[in-house]
Design a protein around this motif. Structure first.
Motif, PDB file in Angstrom:
ATOM      1  N   SER A  83       0.913  -1.179   0.173  1.00  0.00           N
ATOM      2  CA  SER A  83      -0.130   0.047   0.086  1.00  0.00           C
ATOM      3  C   SER A  83       0.819   1.168  -0.061  1.00  0.00           C
ATOM      4  CB  SER A  83      -0.920  -0.013   1.178  1.00  0.00           C
ATOM      5  OG  SER A  83      -1.761  -1.231   1.344  1.00  0.00           O
ATOM      6  N   SER A  84       1.933   1.242   0.988  1.00  0.00           N
ATOM      7  CA  SER A  84       2.788   2.347   0.716  1.00  0.00           C
ATOM      8  C   SER A  84       3.534   2.556  -0.529  1.00  0.00           C
ATOM      9  CB  SER A  84       3.811   2.187   1.916  1.00  0.00           C
ATOM     10  OG  SER A  84       4.907   1.305   1.722  1.00  0.00           O
ATOM     11  N   ILE A  85       4.049   1.531  -1.170  1.00  0.00           N
ATOM     12  CA  ILE A  85       4.385   1.914  -2.508  1.00  0.00           C
ATOM     13  C   ILE A  85       3.593   2.631  -3.704  1.00  0.00           C
ATOM     14  CG2 ILE A  85       5.333   0.506  -4.710  1.00  0.00           C
ATOM     15  CD1 ILE A  85       6.612  -1.648  -2.789  1.00  0.00           C
ATOM     16  N   LEU A  86       2.327   2.044  -3.517  1.00  0.00           N
ATOM     17  CA  LEU A  86       1.479   2.787  -4.279  1.00  0.00           C
ATOM     18  C   LEU A  86       1.166   4.239  -3.921  1.00  0.00           C
ATOM     19  CD1 LEU A  86      -0.820   2.777  -6.438  1.00  0.00           C
ATOM     20  CD2 LEU A  86      -2.545   1.891  -4.770  1.00  0.00           C
ATOM     21  N   LEU A  87       1.027   4.283  -2.637  1.00  0.00           N
ATOM     22  CA  LEU A  87       0.706   5.863  -1.974  1.00  0.00           C
ATOM     23  C   LEU A  87       2.164   6.725  -2.341  1.00  0.00           C
ATOM     24  CD1 LEU A  87      -0.291   7.898   0.029  1.00  0.00           C
ATOM     25  CD2 LEU A  87       1.175   6.761   2.085  1.00  0.00           C
TER      26      LEU A  87
END
Length: 348
Positions: A83-87
């Protein structure tokens, strides 16, 4: 479990990381390879916004993930990292686009360089923070496991002492020696059996008092010896029925749990031939249930501390997701203790 991103000094860490990243950019002369039309104060401000966005975004992600139960910590970490990569990608491109619009570099090579710089910087910072957060969570989990292990050890030690104390209690010894004395003069065969069962009780306590779990079969053998002593003492005042299904005999419970429950039952109820105490022990998946009819008697409050029952409840908090259930109705009192099935790997 609280993540690194929720640390109370997180804004200070964001500021420190911003200054460090900006200084690193200057020292490595990154702007010589990415000639973008930004002055140093402006670049410092952009770094601050990007790091703050990544940090706070990750904090919200882990706050949301923490609402759900995951059996393993690495499930949470993988989901959080994905999720943090996408964010991070959205944040880097979004900020790059906004500032490219402000400095009107959208239609020349500087726009592409700005986006590349933002993406490179953002993913590097995000990877660094996720590694730190992973270390933080695993260290925190290790500390919690160490605390729980120590607490379980203390509770188990208390249970061991309580079990031994119950068996060497002067009343317990006096009552059983009195029964043995009367049997020797009236029934030699029964007196020999009584001594055998009496020794079985002590042998079991000394042999298994330091174990966390034991099979139901072993616990039942001990319980039958203990019940033999009680029935020779109370005669028809205690009626016991055991209905434990054979398929559960290799399942596990905490040692001396049944003895503590029986001790508690005898202590709080009348057991006479005129008003027999009826005790039933049976399996009700995934529990082992001990029930008795309610025949309350007045008990000295100094002696009635319910330590045995509370100790069993505390020990199961560390050993099973199921809780010990205590149910009291108008005519019946029953305690349901979870039974645990260990895999072959757990037994090694």
């Amino acid at each position: 479990m609280q993540s690194l991103y929720a640390h109370s000094f997180r804004f200070l860490w964001v500021a420190i990381l911003t200054v460090y990243s900006f200084a690193n950019t200057l020292v490595t002369e990154t702007l010589n390879y990415y000639p973008i039309p930004l002055k140093e104060p402006e670049l410092l401000f952009l770094f601050f916004l990007l790091i703050l966005g990544i940090w706070e975004g990750n904090r919200l992600i882990f706050l949301f993930i923490s609402r759900f139960h995951y059996p393993k910590l690495w499930y949470k970490l993988l989901l959080g990292m994905a999720s943090s990569i996408l964010l991070t990608a959205i944040l880097a491109v979004g900020l790059g686009y906004i500032f490219a619009s402000i400095w009107e570099v959208k239609h020349n090579d500087s726009f592409g360089l700005l986006i590349k710089l933002f993406l490179m910087f953002a993913f590097r910072i995000n990877l660094f923070l996720n590694i730190l957060n992973t270390i933080y969570l695993y260290v925190h989990e290790f500390e919690m496991m160490a605390l729980e292990t120590e607490k379980l050890r203390q509770i188990s030690t208390q249970a061991q002492l309580q079990a031994i104390r119950n068996q060497i209690n002067p009343h317990f010894l006096f009552n059983n020696l009195s029964v043995l004395s009367s049997l020797i003069s009236t029934d030699t065969t029964s007196s020999i059996q009584f001594v055998k069962q009496f020794s079985n009780v002590y042998r079991y306590v000394l042999k298994h008092h330091d174990k966390e779990l034991i099979t139901i079969a072993e616990e039942l053998d001990f319980t039958k010896s203990y019940l033999f002593l009680l029935q020779k003492r109370f005669y028809e005042g205690i009626l016991v029925e055991i209905k434990v299904e054979e398929q559960y005999l290799n399942w596990q419970i905490v040692p001396m749990a049944l003895q503590m429950l029986l001790e508690n039952t005898i202590k709080h109820n009348i057991a006479t031939s005129a008003s027999p105490l009826k005790i039933t022990l049976y399996t009700e998946h995934p529990y082992l249930v001990l029930s008795n009819n309610l025949q309350p008697k007045l008990v000295n409050t100094t002696e009635s501390t319910n330590k045995g029952l509370s100790n069993i409840i505390q020990r199961y908090q560390f050993l099973s997701p199921l809780k010990v259930e205590v149910i009291k109705t108008t005519h019946e009192f029953l305690v349901k203790i979870p039974i645990i099935k260990l895999s072959s790997e757990d037994l090694l």
